[in-house]
Write an enzyme that holds these catalytic residues in place. Structure first.
Site, PDB file in Angstrom:
ATOM      1  N   ARG A  54       0.828  -1.221   0.000  1.00 37.00           N
ATOM      2  CA  ARG A  54       0.000   0.000   0.000  1.00 37.00           C
ATOM      3  C   ARG A  54       0.859   1.267   0.000  1.00 37.00           C
ATOM      4  NH1 ARG A  54      -3.292  -3.481  -0.668  1.00 37.00           N
ATOM      5  NH2 ARG A  54      -5.442  -3.546   0.095  1.00 37.00           N
ATOM      6  N   SER A  73     -10.665  -0.218   2.881  1.00 36.07           N
ATOM      7  CA  SER A  73      -9.926  -0.357   4.141  1.00 36.07           C
ATOM      8  C   SER A  73      -9.486   1.017   4.610  1.00 36.07           C
ATOM      9  CB  SER A  73      -8.674  -1.210   3.949  1.00 36.07           C
ATOM     10  OG  SER A  73      -9.012  -2.504   3.576  1.00 36.07           O
ATOM     11  N   GLU A  87      -5.159   4.599   5.705  1.00 33.91           N
ATOM     12  CA  GLU A  87      -4.862   4.337   4.298  1.00 33.91           C
ATOM     13  C   GLU A  87      -5.246   5.509   3.397  1.00 33.91           C
ATOM     14  OE1 GLU A  87      -4.808   0.775   1.184  1.00 33.91           O
ATOM     15  OE2 GLU A  87      -6.619   0.979   2.311  1.00 33.91           O
TER      16      GLU A  87
HETATM   17  N1  EPU Z   1     -11.170 -10.153  10.473  1.00 31.02           N
HETATM   18  C1  EPU Z   1     -11.725  -9.921  11.713  1.00 31.02           C
HETATM   19  N2  EPU Z   1     -12.790  -9.070  11.785  1.00 31.02           N
HETATM   20  C2  EPU Z   1     -13.308  -8.465  10.677  1.00 31.02           C
HETATM   21  C3  EPU Z   1     -12.735  -8.721   9.413  1.00 31.02           C
HETATM   22  C4  EPU Z   1     -11.650  -9.570   9.344  1.00 31.02           C
HETATM   23  O1  EPU Z   1     -11.300 -10.452  12.735  1.00 31.02           O
HETATM   24  O2  EPU Z   1     -14.250  -7.681  10.823  1.00 31.02           O
HETATM   25  C5  EPU Z   1     -10.021 -11.075  10.385  1.00 31.02           C
HETATM   26  C6  EPU Z   1     -10.392 -12.230   9.467  1.00 31.02           C
HETATM   27  O3  EPU Z   1     -10.793 -13.305  10.221  1.00 31.02           O
HETATM   28  C7  EPU Z   1      -9.152 -12.487   8.688  1.00 31.02           C
HETATM   29  C8  EPU Z   1      -8.318 -11.242   8.814  1.00 31.02           C
HETATM   30  O4  EPU Z   1      -8.951 -10.384   9.735  1.00 31.02           O
HETATM   31  O5  EPU Z   1      -8.456 -13.551   9.239  1.00 31.02           O
HETATM   32  C9  EPU Z   1      -8.079 -10.561   7.487  1.00 31.02           C
HETATM   33  O6  EPU Z   1      -9.322 -10.151   6.933  1.00 31.02           O
HETATM   34  P1  EPU Z   1      -9.558 -10.077   5.350  1.00 31.02           P
HETATM   35  O7  EPU Z   1      -9.168 -11.345   4.713  1.00 31.02           O
HETATM   36  O8  EPU Z   1     -10.943  -9.588   5.141  1.00 31.02           O
HETATM   37  O9  EPU Z   1      -8.511  -9.018   4.817  1.00 31.02           O
HETATM   38  P2  EPU Z   1      -7.947  -7.661   5.396  1.00 31.02           P
HETATM   39  O10 EPU Z   1      -6.517  -7.872   5.767  1.00 31.02           O
HETATM   40  O11 EPU Z   1      -8.851  -7.089   6.431  1.00 31.02           O
HETATM   41  C10 EPU Z   1      -6.979  -6.850   3.107  1.00 31.02           C
HETATM   42  C11 EPU Z   1      -6.992  -5.578   2.293  1.00 31.02           C
HETATM   43  C12 EPU Z   1      -8.284  -5.453   1.511  1.00 31.02           C
HETATM   44  C13 EPU Z   1      -8.410  -6.669   0.601  1.00 31.02           C
HETATM   45  C14 EPU Z   1      -8.376  -7.944   1.471  1.00 31.02           C
HETATM   46  C15 EPU Z   1      -8.362  -9.191   0.626  1.00 31.02           C
HETATM   47  C16 EPU Z   1      -5.603  -4.001   3.502  1.00 31.02           C
HETATM   48  C17 EPU Z   1      -5.550  -2.756   4.324  1.00 31.02           C
HETATM   49  N3  EPU Z   1      -6.822  -4.422   3.160  1.00 31.02           N
HETATM   50  O12 EPU Z   1      -8.004  -6.717   4.084  1.00 31.02           O
HETATM   51  O13 EPU Z   1      -8.185  -4.291   0.699  1.00 31.02           O
HETATM   52  O14 EPU Z   1      -9.593  -6.631  -0.145  1.00 31.02           O
HETATM   53  O15 EPU Z   1      -7.169  -7.960   2.266  1.00 31.02           O
HETATM   54  O16 EPU Z   1      -7.120  -9.324   0.015  1.00 31.02           O
HETATM   55  O17 EPU Z   1      -4.559  -4.553   3.164  1.00 31.02           O
HETATM   56  C18 EPU Z   1      -8.695  -1.972   0.522  1.00 31.02           C
HETATM   57  O18 EPU Z   1      -7.476  -1.762   0.499  1.00 31.02           O
HETATM   58  O19 EPU Z   1      -9.523  -1.027   0.470  1.00 31.02           O
HETATM   59  C19 EPU Z   1      -9.180  -3.332   0.692  1.00 31.02           C
HETATM   60  C20 EPU Z   1     -10.480  -3.623   0.831  1.00 31.02           C
END
Ligand code: EPU
Length: 342
Positions: free
Chosen positions: A168, A241, A336
């Site tokens: 990012r 995000s 972000e």
């Molecule tokens: N989780 C929670 N609570 C929640 C949501 C998630 O505990 O409300 C836990 C989940 O269990 C999971 C972990 O957090 O194990 C990661 O969650 P998720 O797979 O949804 O991905 P993320 O790390 O929260 C990142 C990107 C997203 C992208 C997803 C999928 C960043 C800041 N965000 O989210 O990007 O879509 O991975 O690859 O890196 C964006 O940048 O706007 C965006 C949506």
């Protein structure tokens, strides 16, 4: 200047940012070509206006009005270059819609950006935060970026290694205002392996997962997975995000894991990338709503403008979230989206 490039005054920006925050641009202009861009910048310089280049406003927060010239980047172009048996180069004007470009490339059978389906925004904004999802980042396929360097006032072509990409992050993000991206070049392939291993995607595909899949089918699966968790900005105003996943030393992760065995982290060399959504969720924010603004009820990393919230309301909520995560876990969250205006 082309037909669209007329200077307007006191233009409302609420429809030009996906958080739908109200703000006014003192001056506003659409640019559809490099000539338009040069003319707009010359005008701003002559009149002493500060400038803000806007794509589709999906990764920013207006903290207030913009007392200068908003330049809306609308340079359109989409064509193939260097097509051979194994791949092709896709050239995109900065104003192209990113998701449309993904469907175009995947529909033509080219692999490389199918996991980045449904990411809001324009092609020109994509390199700034090095967009990423489901195990793929833009920097995995990007060959070069053409940009106007405002220090030299020259058009420069920066290849992938010169763009300083990280999670990012990029040269463009680290030098705000210096570069105005006009075009991006991506190398796509008919043969490179599909990335199907990200947990949510893997679970969704189940037994249908295969390296023989069509990239468009993968893009459609990604769209379905995103729609389950992430709110559509057309329906529920948001900026994706709101925080980056923080990268901490392994020792810090070990310490957290001792106290919170469920903590979610992804090891990378001597560091661990923590799931910010998990940290925020544990602090009880998921589904929180204070009237105007709140936190999405299926993804704690996404802040929502429910009804008439201002940029200041959003930023205040973000700061409360940061404080609670800092206090409970000793981890600093970094925002972000960029903050502009006010
Ligand atoms: N989780 C929670 N609570 C929640 C949501 C998630 O505990 O409300 C836990 C989940 O269990 C999971 C972990 O957090 O194990 C990661 O969650 P998720 O797979 O949804 O991905 P993320 O790390 O929260 C990142 C990107 C997203 C992208 C997803 C999928 C960043 C800041 N965000 O989210 O990007 O879509 O991975 O690859 O890196 C964006 O940048 O706007 C965006 C949506």
């Amino acid at each position: 200047m082309s037909h669209g490039a007329e200077l307007q005054e006191m233009v409302g920006l609420s429809k030009l940012n996906t958080l739908c925050v109200s703000a006014t641009a003192k001056y506003y202009i659409d640019v559809e070509s490099l000539d338009d861009l040069h003319n707009a910048l010359a005008l701003a310089q002559k009149k002493g206006h500060q400038t803000l280049v806007l794509g589709s406003g999906s990764n920013l927060v207006f903290a207030g009005d913009f007392d200068g010239l908003v330049i809306r980047m609308r340079i359109a172009a989409r064509y193939w270059e260097q097509v051979d048996d194994t791949g092709a180069t896709l050239v995109l004007g900065a104003g192209e819609n990113w998701h449309d470009a993904v469907l175009y490339a995947a529909g033509a059978g080219y692999r490389g950006i199918e996991n980045l389906a449904l990411i809001p925004g324009t092609a020109g904004a994509a390199p700034v935060q090095n967009i990423g999802a489901y195990g793929v980042e833009l920097c995995d396929t990007l060959i070069s970026v053409t940009a106007l360097d405002r220090e030299s006032n020259e058009l420069v072509c920066l290849d992938n290694s010169e763009c300083g990409f990280a999670y990012r992050d990029s040269l463009f993000k680290r030098s705000p205002g210096r570069y105005i991206i006009s075009e991006v070049r991506l190398r796509l392939s008919r043969t490179k392996p599909l990335q199907l291993g990200y947990r949510d995607l893997e679970e969704y595909l189940g037994d249908t997962a295969s390296q023989d899949m069509d990239p468009l089918t993968v893009a459609e699966a990604v769209m379905a997975v995103r729609r389950r968790k992430l709110p559509d900005p057309e329906m529920i105003p948001n900026a994706g995000s709101f925080f980056k996943n923080p990268i901490v030393p392994s020792e810090k992760f070990d310490e957290l894991q001792t106290r919170y065995p469920q903590v979610v982290g992804y090891p990378q060399n001597a560091t661990v990338k923590l799931a910010a959504a998990w940290l925020i969720d544990q602090c009880g924010w998921k589904g929180y709503r204070n009237g105007k603004v709140g936190v999405h009820n299926r993804q704690a990393l996404v802040l929502i403008n429910h009804s008439g919230g201002t940029g200041a309301d959003i930023l205040e909520l973000a700061s409360e979230i940061r404080e609670s995560v800092q206090e409970r876990f000793g981890v600093a969250l970094e925002m972000e989206p960029g903050v502009v205006g006010g």
